[in-house]
Structures are given as structure tokens and as C-alpha cells.
Design an enzyme around this catalytic site. Structure first.
Site, PDB file in Angstrom:
ATOM      1  N   LEU A  88       0.867  -1.188   0.000  1.00 21.51           N
ATOM      2  CA  LEU A  88       0.000   0.000   0.000  1.00 21.51           C
ATOM      3  C   LEU A  88       0.899   1.232   0.000  1.00 21.51           C
ATOM      4  CD1 LEU A  88      -3.140   0.162   0.394  1.00 21.51           C
ATOM      5  CD2 LEU A  88      -2.706   0.386   2.829  1.00 21.51           C
ATOM      6  N   HIS A  89       0.820   2.071  -1.024  1.00 16.32           N
ATOM      7  CA  HIS A  89       1.640   3.286  -0.967  1.00 16.32           C
ATOM      8  C   HIS A  89       1.058   4.483  -1.701  1.00 16.32           C
ATOM      9  CE1 HIS A  89       2.948   1.934  -4.980  1.00 16.32           C
ATOM     10  NE2 HIS A  89       3.372   3.167  -5.181  1.00 16.32           N
TER      11      HIS A  89
END
Ligand code: UD1
Ligand code: UDP
Length: 366
Positions: A200-201
Site C-alpha cells: 500500500l503506498h
């Protein structure tokens, strides 16, 4: 030109193919700089050390891009490359496109620009990457598209005559790494068979504390979730005091070989990464994409990837993904020979210019 993690992966096979018959000056903008985000990729993918590191580091979009423009221009003017090769859609990509498109050598010439992963579109203009891609594609002279979808996007924008379908170079990198990933699975993964792998970024997922907490909370439960954490996300978790449930097992950003091993042994991949979606597919592992849209629509159409635009939709998407994968797994992203095609396309581009009586470089737009 490279600068961020996914670009190191893309550059590895291309650099190897390019250096067989050509000279490459590898410039790193320094957008990513932690060992786990940068140097480890050069080591593991056996990419030559960058010839130049602009050491730009982190900052706002304008500060980062501005520093890249300022520091890159003298490098281009000093080395006078015939061409500048760009990858993907980061701020480093856009900055390199802008500098190369207006660099002016003696005699009014500038380098030609080739863009690897041209034509990708999310049609979501809130994404900084969408702006970067559009700028890079419109400034580039040779557009190296990974998919038919990308080719159609370029044609729609009037760029079809500069475009060539070469396949996805991440397939080349993944195949190379898969042969070297044996024994790279971290112990935590061995201890939790049947794990889900999470990355997740994207700013829209992690910068808002409530949304970040909601993505994480929905993963509390019996099933282990291994989570190599991007530094943007780690900073957001710490800043906002978001704690992880027991089922979500954090780790440092994975090295590339370790990541490939993690993907290949996962029961399912949860991600907002472009590259990780494709690597899940190449691993034959179902994927849930934590976004409202994807640039890599082929996997969704083929039933291997499901979009989960909001956290509430994640449990259903995981259940559907785990219920079984489609029988067919066609080569949606090419045959793993994209790097050679990219080099061949650049060679033919230069030959075409020579045949028309032109110089190997482009005339500067004044
Ligand atoms: C960038 C790209 C994104 C790509 C991603 C790959 C842009 C606009 N975004 O996003 O398209 O998917 O890289 O990972 O170019 N940081 C560190 N150490 C590092 C690098 C970053 O601590 O080595 C932290 C810094 O706090 C920084 C933050 O991560 O501010 C974000 O880094 P940045 O390069 O701005 O964007 P990414 O989210 O990495
Ligand atoms: N990657 C990695 N370790 C990680 C997360 C990602 O090696 O902890 C690799 C991944 O295998 C893929 C690339 O980094 O090859 C994708 O980069 P990222 O997700 O940062 O960016 P995106 O593809 O979304 O631009």
C-alpha cells in the site's frame, strides 16, 4: 534515467540488453534513496552502479521536480547523449522528459526521447502519475507501449505514429528474478502458509489517516497478512498512530528477489501498486487491487484481478479471489523478451532518421 523503485526493476533487463552494443550513462535522480528502496535493487538485479546520482531526495512535487530539472540539465549538456530513455510515470520520468525535450546542443540538436511503458492511463487526473505520463508521452519521440490497451490510448491522443508495441519489460525482470528466488522466502512467510501479501503506498490510500486505518482494520481476522511497508506508508502509520491488528505482520520493504518469492507463495495479493498487480498475475496468484481503477485492465477483464475501491469491499473481493482462479492465463503482458525489442526499436528509430537524411539526434524546438 531512473529514480524510483519500479524504475530500477524495469531498467535492469533493458540496461543489460542496451549495453551489449551501446554505451549507457545511467543517471539516478535520487528520488528513492534508502538502501531498501534503491541500492538493494541495484545489487540484486545486478544493475551497474549509476554513473551519476543527482541526490534529489524527497520533497513536494514542485520542489522535487524543480531540483531534478536544475541538476539534470548540466548532466545532459555535458554527456550529450544521442537519446534519453525514460521509464514509467514518476516525477523522475517527467523531469527527464522536460529536460531532454529542451536541451540544446551545439548545432541546434537535442537528444531523442524514448519512453518505456508509454500509453498507460488510469483516466484519474487526481493521480500525480497520470500527469507525469501524459507529459512524458507527449514530449517523447519514441513510445514503447507494453500492451494493446496502451497502444489504443496513444492512438486516441494522436500519438500512434510514434508508438510501438514491445510488451512489458517487467515480465523480463520477473522471469530473471524467478530463477533466482529459490530460498529467498522470509521466515515469517514460511511460518504462515496461506498468507495474503499486502502493499500500500498510493497517496490517496495512505495520506488520509481515516482511509489508511480503514484499509488496515478490514484485514483484522484469522488469515495472516504479510505487509512489507513502503516508507511513505510507515511514516503515515506512525504520524497518525495507526496500529496494526495481530493478523497483519509488518516487515521492511522487501528486496526484489524476496518480493518475487513472497508473491509466488502468497494465497492472494492485496495491493495498490502497478507492478505488484502484474507480478501477482505472473505468479498465478489472484489479486485484489485497492483502488477505484487500474491501468492494467487486462487482468481484471481476464478475472485474475478484482478492484476494491473502498475498504468495505475488500472481504468480498478476497473471498471471490480465493474461491478459485480462471482456467486460462494468457500472456497478457508479452513473452518476456521486451528488453531486446526496446533496444531494437531504438536502433530502428535512429536508422529511420538517418534514412531520411536526418541526424541521429532531434532538431531542437526553438
Ligand atoms: C513514487 C512515485 C510513484 C511510484 C512509487 C514507487 C511519484 C509522484 N510517485 O511514489 O508513482 O509508484 O514511487 O514506490 O513520482 N521515502 C523514504 N525513503 C525513500 C523514498 C521515499 O523515506 O528512499 C519517503 C519520504 O518520506 C517521501 C515519501 O516516502 O516523502 C514518498 O516518496 P516519493 O518518492 O515522493 O513518492 P512515492 O510515494 O515513493
Ligand atoms: N517491490 C519490492 N519490494 C516491496 C514492494 C515492491 O521489491 O516491498 C517491487 C515489486 O516487486 C515491483 C516494484 O517494486 O517490481 C513495484 O514498485 P512499487 O509498488 O513501489 O511502485 P508501482 O509499481 O506502483 O509504481
Amino acid at each position: 534515467m531512473v529514480g524510483a523503485r519500479p524504475q530500477f526493476v524495469k531498467a535492469a533487463p533493458v540496461s543489460r540488453a542496451l549495453r551489449r552494443n551501446h554505451e549507457e550513462v545511467l543517471v539516478h535522480t535520487g528520488q528513492h534513496y534508502d538502501d531498501a528502496m534503491s541500492a538493494s535493487f541495484f545489487r540484486e538485479l545486478e544493475i551497474p552502479e549509476p554513473d551519476i546520482n543527482l541526490e534529489v531526495g524527497s520533497g513536494s512535487h514542485a520542489v522535487m521536480t524543480g531540483e531534478m530539472l536544475r541538476r539534470l540539465e548540466p548532466v545532459v549538456l555535458e554527456h550529450r547523449p544521442d537519446g534519453v530513455l525514460l521509464y514509467g510515470d514518476t516525477n523522475s520520468t517527467m523531469a527527464a522528459a522536460i529536460v531532454a525535450s529542451k536541451a540544446c546542443y551545439d548545432g541546434g540538436l537535442r537528444p531523442w526521447i524514448a519512453h518505456v511503458e508509454a500509453g498507460l492511463r488510469s483516466f484519474n487526473l487526481a493521480m500525480p502519475e497520470e500527469r507525469n505520463r501524459v507529459v512524458a508521452d507527449h514530449l517523447a519521440d519514441l513510445l514503447l507501449a507494453p500492451t494493446e490497451t496502451a497502444m489504443r490510448n496513444l492512438q486516441r491522443e494522436g500519438l500512434g505514429d510514434r508508438a510501438e508495441l514491445v510488451g512489458d519489460v517487467m515480465v523480463d525482470a520477473f522471469a530473471w528474478a524467478s530463477e533466482r528466488a529459490t530460498g529467498k522466502l522470509p521466515e515469517v512467510a514460511e511460518e504462515h502458509p496461506g498468507y495474503l501479501l499486502l502493499t500500500l503506498h498510493r497517496p490517496e490510500n495512505v495520506d488520509d489517516p481515516g482511509r489508511l486505518a480503514a484499509w488496515i482494520a478490514v484485514l483484522a481476522g484469522d488469515r495472516p497478512v504479510i505487509f512489507p511497508i513502503h516508507p511513505r506508508t510507515r511514516a503515515a502509520l506512525e504520524r497518525n498512530g495507526v496500529s496494526l491488528p495481530a493478523s497483519v505482520i509488518p516487515m521492511e520493504p522487501a528486496g526484489y528477489l524476496q518480493m518475487v518469492a513472497l508473491e509466488r507463495s502468497a494465497a492472494l495479493v492485496l495491493t495498490d501498486s502497478g507492478g505488484v498487480q502484474k507480478e501477482a498475475y505472473l505468479s498465478g496468484v489472484p489479486c485484489v487491487t485497492l483502488r477505484t481503477e487500474t491501468e492494467w485492465v487486462e487482468m481484471v477483464e481476464a478475472g485474475w484481478n478484482r478492484l476494491a475501491p473502498t475498504p468495505e469491499l475488500v472481504p468480498g473481493a478476497i473471498a471471490a479471489g480465493l474461491s478459485g482462479t480462471p482456467a486460462a492465463k494468457p500472456p497478457l503482458y508479452g513473452d518476456g523478451l521486451a528488453a531486446g525489442r526496446i533496444v531494437g526499436a531504438m536502433e530502428r528509430y535512429v536508422e529511420r532518421r538517418a534514412a531520411r537524411g536526418g541526424h541521429a539526434m532531434e532538431a531542437t524546438v526553438r
